[in-house]
Design a protein around this motif. Sequence first.
Motif, PDB file in Angstrom:
ATOM      1  N   PRO A 208      28.846  34.307  42.456  1.00  0.00           N
ATOM      2  CA  PRO A 208      29.580  35.123  43.418  1.00  0.00           C
ATOM      3  C   PRO A 208      31.077  35.117  43.117  1.00  0.00           C
ATOM      4  O   PRO A 208      31.607  34.154  42.551  1.00  0.00           O
ATOM      5  CB  PRO A 208      29.289  34.445  44.753  1.00  0.00           C
ATOM      6  CG  PRO A 208      29.053  33.006  44.386  1.00  0.00           C
ATOM      7  CD  PRO A 208      28.383  33.034  43.039  1.00  0.00           C
ATOM      8  N   VAL A 209      31.757  36.182  43.488  1.00  0.00           N
ATOM      9  CA  VAL A 209      33.212  36.258  43.391  1.00  0.00           C
ATOM     10  C   VAL A 209      33.731  36.868  44.684  1.00  0.00           C
ATOM     11  O   VAL A 209      33.062  37.711  45.293  1.00  0.00           O
ATOM     12  CB  VAL A 209      33.654  37.071  42.150  1.00  0.00           C
ATOM     13  CG1 VAL A 209      33.189  38.518  42.237  1.00  0.00           C
ATOM     14  CG2 VAL A 209      35.169  37.018  41.974  1.00  0.00           C
ATOM     15  N   VAL A 257      44.420  40.014  37.267  1.00  0.00           N
ATOM     16  CA  VAL A 257      44.139  40.050  35.834  1.00  0.00           C
ATOM     17  C   VAL A 257      42.877  39.228  35.538  1.00  0.00           C
ATOM     18  O   VAL A 257      42.001  39.665  34.779  1.00  0.00           O
ATOM     19  CB  VAL A 257      45.341  39.521  35.031  1.00  0.00           C
ATOM     20  CG1 VAL A 257      45.037  39.565  33.526  1.00  0.00           C
ATOM     21  CG2 VAL A 257      46.589  40.343  35.333  1.00  0.00           C
ATOM     22  N   ALA A 258      42.774  38.069  36.151  1.00  0.00           N
ATOM     23  CA  ALA A 258      41.554  37.276  36.002  1.00  0.00           C
ATOM     24  C   ALA A 258      40.360  38.002  36.619  1.00  0.00           C
ATOM     25  O   ALA A 258      39.227  37.879  36.136  1.00  0.00           O
ATOM     26  CB  ALA A 258      41.736  35.914  36.661  1.00  0.00           C
ATOM     27  N   GLY A 259      40.620  38.766  37.676  1.00  0.00           N
ATOM     28  CA  GLY A 259      39.543  39.510  38.325  1.00  0.00           C
ATOM     29  C   GLY A 259      38.822  40.455  37.397  1.00  0.00           C
ATOM     30  O   GLY A 259      37.624  40.711  37.554  1.00  0.00           O
ATOM     31  N   ARG A 260      39.512  40.973  36.399  1.00  0.00           N
ATOM     32  CA  ARG A 260      38.875  41.876  35.430  1.00  0.00           C
ATOM     33  C   ARG A 260      37.787  41.186  34.635  1.00  0.00           C
ATOM     34  O   ARG A 260      36.826  41.823  34.200  1.00  0.00           O
ATOM     35  CB  ARG A 260      39.929  42.433  34.469  1.00  0.00           C
ATOM     36  CG  ARG A 260      40.955  43.293  35.122  1.00  0.00           C
ATOM     37  CD  ARG A 260      42.043  43.642  34.128  1.00  0.00           C
ATOM     38  NE  ARG A 260      43.201  44.152  34.848  1.00  0.00           N
ATOM     39  CZ  ARG A 260      44.431  44.171  34.389  1.00  0.00           C
ATOM     40  NH1 ARG A 260      44.672  43.692  33.189  1.00  0.00           N
ATOM     41  NH2 ARG A 260      45.413  44.654  35.093  1.00  0.00           N
ATOM     42  N   GLU A 261      37.953  39.884  34.423  1.00  0.00           N
ATOM     43  CA  GLU A 261      36.918  39.138  33.707  1.00  0.00           C
ATOM     44  C   GLU A 261      35.858  38.612  34.661  1.00  0.00           C
ATOM     45  O   GLU A 261      34.679  38.543  34.303  1.00  0.00           O
ATOM     46  CB  GLU A 261      37.558  37.980  32.945  1.00  0.00           C
ATOM     47  CG  GLU A 261      38.548  38.421  31.878  1.00  0.00           C
ATOM     48  CD  GLU A 261      38.999  37.255  31.011  1.00  0.00           C
ATOM     49  OE1 GLU A 261      38.240  36.277  30.889  1.00  0.00           O
ATOM     50  OE2 GLU A 261      40.114  37.338  30.461  1.00  0.00           O
ATOM     51  N   LEU A 262      36.268  38.269  35.871  1.00  0.00           N
ATOM     52  CA  LEU A 262      35.330  37.646  36.809  1.00  0.00           C
ATOM     53  C   LEU A 262      34.368  38.650  37.439  1.00  0.00           C
ATOM     54  O   LEU A 262      33.187  38.351  37.624  1.00  0.00           O
ATOM     55  CB  LEU A 262      36.121  36.925  37.903  1.00  0.00           C
ATOM     56  CG  LEU A 262      36.917  35.705  37.437  1.00  0.00           C
ATOM     57  CD1 LEU A 262      37.925  35.289  38.509  1.00  0.00           C
ATOM     58  CD2 LEU A 262      35.980  34.553  37.108  1.00  0.00           C
TER      59      LEU A 262
END
Length: 543
Positions: A208-209, A257-262
């Motif tokens: 989950p995120v 920016v991390a959200g793009r990977e997560l």
Amino acid sequence: MAQMTGGEALAAALVAHEVAVVFGLPGVQLDWAFDALYAVQDRIRVIHTRHEQATSYMADGYARTTGRPGVCLVVPGPGLLNAASGLATAYACSSPVLCLAGQIASDLIDRGRGVLHEVPRQLELAGSFTKWAARALAPGEVPGLVATAFEQLASGRPRPVLIEVPPDILQAVGDVGPIERGAAPARPSGDPDLLEAAAKALGEAKQPVIFVGGGILRAEAWEELRELAEMLQAPVVMSANGKGAISARHYLAQNMVAGRELLPQADVVFVAGTRFVQPATSTWGPRPDQTVIQMDIDPEEIGRNTPVAVGIAADLKAGLAELVNRVPRHNRKRPSREEELTALKERIDDLLFELQPQASYAQVIREELPDDGILVNESTQVGYWSNLGFPVYEPNTFLTSGYQGTLGYGFATSLGAQVGNPGKRVVSINGDGGFMYNVQELSTAVRHGINLVTIVFNDNAYGNVRRIQKENFGGRTIASDLLNPDFVKLAESFGVEGRRAEGPEGLRAALRDALASDHPTLIEVPVGEMPSIWPIVFAGRRD
């Protein structure tokens, strides 16, 4: 019943609702309101500004950093129009601001006679940047409208509200009933069936995120969010307005920016208190095979920007508390993701630190500002970087202009934040272009003893515009160069201490001294053109 003027009824109602500060600018239609405030100066501090724009910005900064409604008071017509940019910014950022506006005489409203400060359909106009607006037409109506206004500010999505009172009503004497506070609103936790469905999906999720925005801060739901995130070992991606919902020191705290990977790796995406615009409009946004759950106090926000499997209209503090109670019944055993997510944070931080000198200037500010210090951002190069990279450790200590992107909002908003938080240090960062929008409020800082630290990054241009013109229009620059004053001398002419700092380490020394001082300080930082952060910000956006 008591006999009061409309102005006295207004002042008494503000006292009853424990208003401590009014940011205002007097004028002929408000004479009787200000005279009534004169009588209650022991309970309400009146801070007068040099422009109506500053009244609403200061009220917004006060509101967003204290959690208490900010109140501004302006004349009708041009006064309200001047304050509109601040109210629009507060609207975009879900900030609880009460605007008290004058009017022309009640028997002349909307008759088009052309009297002083007349604007046709002013109340209708206010509907564009408020969630509720009303007009008092008798002294006895004033307390009830104030009570309703505070109920509106405390219920649902907090956004500005407005009450207008014509001058003849402020002057008139009439019967005024008992002045009472509005009822405390309910804090709905959401539909139980939908909460259970959300808890089951989250508990069974493998990866989950969570995406959050400023709604978490408005609801004071940060502890519930942290508990849920730790329970799920779910990274929390915060929008710029949501920074501080979880301390940047926590391994679960991540930026967009991390959200793009997560997000692409997630099977369940929980969206809370955010419009979710950037992910929803990007190539890396939710896929049909991912389960999206959205919780928001505003039912109209649910599903607005992306389809959702479960949509829960709820107060976020109450709703998240329900999920914290329900998820354990469904939750799988989860190993800590600290090592993995810490490595991701460090990699993203390294990427953002390559953007210089913005990163170094922001790092200096973070290292010198106490954890509970407040940074008010602006539409300037260091500010754009800070939206992504500036670490925020406590709630309500990082302010932006939200989707309005209101150039020039920051300095006056910072003054309001400092008024509301006299025991904390507030730093305002500005570009030279935006700072000049409200430069006259240096006078307000000195006149009212507002101990703000203001940083002006000076590149003698609307730097963002100039770079875009150079890069996208063959180097043809127009209307983007600026002729500036000597900012240090300008500050000193107002009675503000002025400093000039060269480079990040020069800023460090000047900022350290300013934070230790007991009077307002302006630090000018001469800078050149800076590299663009927009390729990082807009990577993967669908145009």
